[in-house]
Design a protein around this motif. Structure first.
Motif, PDB file in Angstrom:
ATOM      1  N   ASP A 120       9.640  -7.695   2.695  1.00  0.00           N
ATOM      2  CA  ASP A 120       9.601  -7.277   3.935  1.00  0.00           C
ATOM      3  C   ASP A 120       8.285  -6.435   4.328  1.00  0.00           C
ATOM      4  O   ASP A 120       8.302  -5.625   5.113  1.00  0.00           O
ATOM      5  CB  ASP A 120      10.793  -6.225   4.195  1.00  0.00           C
ATOM      6  CG  ASP A 120      10.661  -5.056   3.018  1.00  0.00           C
ATOM      7  OD1 ASP A 120       9.840  -5.196   2.172  1.00  0.00           O
ATOM      8  OD2 ASP A 120      11.468  -4.066   3.330  1.00  0.00           O
ATOM      9  N   ASP A 121       7.102  -6.720   3.368  1.00  0.00           N
ATOM     10  CA  ASP A 121       6.179  -5.973   3.459  1.00  0.00           C
ATOM     11  C   ASP A 121       4.763  -7.017   3.564  1.00  0.00           C
ATOM     12  O   ASP A 121       3.905  -6.946   2.727  1.00  0.00           O
ATOM     13  CB  ASP A 121       5.921  -4.711   2.545  1.00  0.00           C
ATOM     14  CG  ASP A 121       4.635  -4.113   2.721  1.00  0.00           C
ATOM     15  OD1 ASP A 121       3.850  -3.971   3.872  1.00  0.00           O
ATOM     16  OD2 ASP A 121       3.762  -3.553   1.789  1.00  0.00           O
ATOM     17  N   GLU A 122       4.822  -8.135   4.252  1.00  0.00           N
ATOM     18  CA  GLU A 122       3.924  -9.165   4.229  1.00  0.00           C
ATOM     19  C   GLU A 122       2.560  -8.422   4.661  1.00  0.00           C
ATOM     20  O   GLU A 122       2.568  -7.630   5.550  1.00  0.00           O
ATOM     21  CB  GLU A 122       4.219 -10.387   5.287  1.00  0.00           C
ATOM     22  CG  GLU A 122       5.559 -11.303   4.568  1.00  0.00           C
ATOM     23  CD  GLU A 122       5.733 -12.468   5.329  1.00  0.00           C
ATOM     24  OE1 GLU A 122       5.608 -12.206   6.553  1.00  0.00           O
ATOM     25  OE2 GLU A 122       6.144 -13.257   4.617  1.00  0.00           O
ATOM     26  N   ILE A 123       1.366  -8.851   4.179  1.00  0.00           N
ATOM     27  CA  ILE A 123       0.118  -8.257   4.618  1.00  0.00           C
ATOM     28  C   ILE A 123      -0.895  -9.317   5.255  1.00  0.00           C
ATOM     29  O   ILE A 123      -1.210 -10.278   4.754  1.00  0.00           O
ATOM     30  CB  ILE A 123      -0.477  -7.691   3.145  1.00  0.00           C
ATOM     31  CG1 ILE A 123       0.408  -6.813   2.368  1.00  0.00           C
ATOM     32  CG2 ILE A 123      -1.695  -7.049   3.447  1.00  0.00           C
ATOM     33  CD1 ILE A 123       0.071  -6.378   1.106  1.00  0.00           C
ATOM     34  N   MET A 124      -1.305  -8.949   6.306  1.00  0.00           N
ATOM     35  CA  MET A 124      -2.426  -9.632   7.029  1.00  0.00           C
ATOM     36  C   MET A 124      -3.688  -8.837   6.936  1.00  0.00           C
ATOM     37  O   MET A 124      -3.795  -7.784   7.227  1.00  0.00           O
ATOM     38  CB  MET A 124      -2.103  -9.448   8.690  1.00  0.00           C
ATOM     39  CG  MET A 124      -3.162 -10.178   9.380  1.00  0.00           C
ATOM     40  SD  MET A 124      -3.082 -11.957   9.248  1.00  0.00           S
ATOM     41  CE  MET A 124      -1.858 -12.599   9.973  1.00  0.00           C
TER      42      MET A 124
END
Length: 308
Positions: free
Chosen positions: A200-204
């Motif tokens: 739930d903490d995908e990083i762009m």
């Protein structure tokens, strides 16, 4: 007309009085967040006075204390190492203010900013939990934060009073035993993320995420270091590669942009900082003890060229 403005002034004073009394009441209470990650900023800021220059000072988010073995770095490079990083959500402007007047000749300032810091995302309630009622920490709050700090005070105060009612904050200052004297995490850590990363903490990561305010403070910190006779360098902090949703072009674009915009040495590349999920403890930025050893080794090798 004068009477009208006088009435307005009296009204505003009466309106502000209850808020002032609430503030004074809450600020008079003992600290309750000393044993938390946020509360470690008090101990860490004190190290700036306790540990003399020249020294290595790491600045950044929570990945900093989970990624650096300060004792090993000190032994390998022959100079003290301080980890000032607590959370990205304090904002680089706050860390810069903490460092003002404390950077000494020969110091090496290593900036390790996570994505949230580059986006200049600040959590003012979290900052209240870090500074609480400590004058030295409150003085470092930038003027640009004041409005939002005031707006966040009620939630912080309510949380603090609830904890006091539950019995917290009555045993004096407590520095978490999970942290070593120099501010890094010394607790042994193994990977506990079920899928190898926090889903739930995908990083762009791309150049568009970098806020001008962040760059302004990076350049300002670099100038502060130069004026004090110190060296400023940049390092990409560890990131769980499983959580990164950017493609290779976006990653390359971000690194190229930062290198163009920041007049400083870089200790690693962005690709160097993308590590396998097995090396992450409880978040996409917090390394296990094994991951910390690997990342620390890369920092030591890079810092040797800086320390000579």
């Amino acid at each position: 007309m004068k009477k009208y403005f006088l009435k307005i002034a009296v009204y505003l004073l009466l309106l502000a009085l209850p808020l002032t009394l609430i503030f004074a009441y809450v600020q008079s209470k003992p600290t309750v967040f000393s044993g938390t990650l946020l509360g470690t900023i008090y101990h860490k800021s004190g190290l700036l006075d306790e540990v003399g220059s020249p020294r290595i000072i790491f600045v950044g988010g929570s990945s900093c204390p989970y990624a650096t073995d300060c004792e090993r770095i000190s032994e390998e490079l022959g100079m003290p190492c301080i980890n000032l990083g607590v959370t990205s959500y304090f904002g680089l402007a706050y860390y810069r203010n903490l460092l003002k007047g404390h950077i000494g000749e020969g110091d090496i300032i290593v900036l390790m900013p996570e994505a949230a810091m580059m986006r200049n995302k600040i959590n003012y309630e979290a900052l209240w939990e870090g500074v609480e009622n400590r004058p030295s920490l409150l003085r470092a709050v930038p003027v640009s934060y004041w409005k939002n700090m005031a707006l966040a005070y009620y939630k912080y105060a309510a949380h603090k009073l609830d904890l006091l009612d539950a019995g917290y904050g009555k045993k004096g200052e407590i520095y978490s035993p999970d942290f070593g004297y120099f501010g890094d995490v010394t607790q042994y850590r193994e990977a506990i993320l079920e899928h190898g990363y926090m889903t739930d903490d995908e990083i762009m990561l791309n150049r568009e995420m970098v806020e001008p305010e962040f760059l302004r403070n990076v350049r300002g910190l670099a100038k502060d270091a130069e004026k004090a006779g110190a060296v400023f360098v940049f390092a990409f902090p560890p990131v769980d590669k499983l959580a990164v949703i950017s493609d290779e072009n976006e990653l390359a674009g971000l690194e190229s942009y930062l290198r163009d915009e920041i007049n400083a040495g870089f200790l690693n590349t962005l690709n160097d900082s993308l590590m396998e999920g097995q090396y992450f403890y409880n978040s996409n930025n917090h390394l296990t003890t094994e991951g910390e050893e690997i990342y620390t080794e890369t920092l030591i090798r890079a810092l040797r060229s800086v320390t000579g």
